[in-house]
Design a protein around this motif. Sequence first.
Motif, mmCIF file in Angstrom:
data_model
loop_
_atom_site.group_PDB
_atom_site.id
_atom_site.type_symbol
_atom_site.label_atom_id
_atom_site.label_comp_id
_atom_site.label_asym_id
_atom_site.label_seq_id
_atom_site.Cartn_x
_atom_site.Cartn_y
_atom_site.Cartn_z
ATOM 1 N N VAL A 49 22.086 -11.355 13.088
ATOM 2 C CA VAL A 49 20.674 -11.706 12.961
ATOM 3 C C VAL A 49 19.783 -10.459 12.837
ATOM 4 N N THR A 96 13.721 -7.259 12.733
ATOM 5 C CA THR A 96 15.100 -6.981 12.343
ATOM 6 C C THR A 96 15.172 -5.549 11.822
ATOM 7 N N LEU A 102 10.989 -11.979 13.264
ATOM 8 C CA LEU A 102 11.630 -13.246 13.599
ATOM 9 C C LEU A 102 10.814 -13.966 14.658
ATOM 10 N N ALA A 104 11.938 -15.950 17.905
ATOM 11 C CA ALA A 104 13.141 -16.219 18.693
ATOM 12 C C ALA A 104 12.746 -16.699 20.077
ATOM 13 N N ASP A 122 17.474 -17.702 17.248
ATOM 14 C CA ASP A 122 16.502 -17.480 16.181
ATOM 15 C C ASP A 122 15.971 -18.830 15.710
ATOM 16 N N THR A 124 13.255 -18.918 13.550
ATOM 17 C CA THR A 124 12.357 -18.556 12.456
ATOM 18 C C THR A 124 12.317 -19.635 11.385
#
Length: 179
Positions: A49, A96, A102, A104, A122, A124
């Motif tokens: 991820v 990231t 993201l 999360a 995650d 997203t």
Amino acid sequence: DITLRKRAEERLRESEEKFRTLYENAPVLIDGFDKNGRCILWNRECEKVFGWTMDEINSHDEPLALFYPDPAVCKQVIDTVTSKPEKIFREWHPLTRDGKELTALWANFQLPDGMIINIGYDITDRKRAEEEKSKLQAQNQQLQKAESLGRMAGAIAHTFNNQLGVVIGNLEMALMGLP
């Protein structure tokens, strides 16, 4: 007794292997950081991820700043993952490796030995889908309002046309009677 000790060691090895298998293959984010903010657990899902390996993370002076560049947010994260765990899932917005933000959900749990393990996932794509659905619902509501206004305007126009038809008809008859 050597036999009991060997059995205990074998059970411990099996237990560690079970944990390692679950930890490495779980489809959730599992990590851990020590009191100094150094990464000591980083499963495959985290690697997939976020795009970082544990060695790459630890090669930075402040590993958690890679994910949370805002110093205030980073301090909050450091607190929750190293000393003040929050056992409830909370929404965070880490970055990231390629800079993508993201959404999360993370919760932090302290193990009996004092180590804090972080479990997250995650969301997203789910959040984007919810936002898109919300936008579509808002657009649908706007269309329904416009449709209602159109029907109302049509009804008003029809009523005025009927009344104007009567007035025009009477005017035409009045004009016929004038020289």
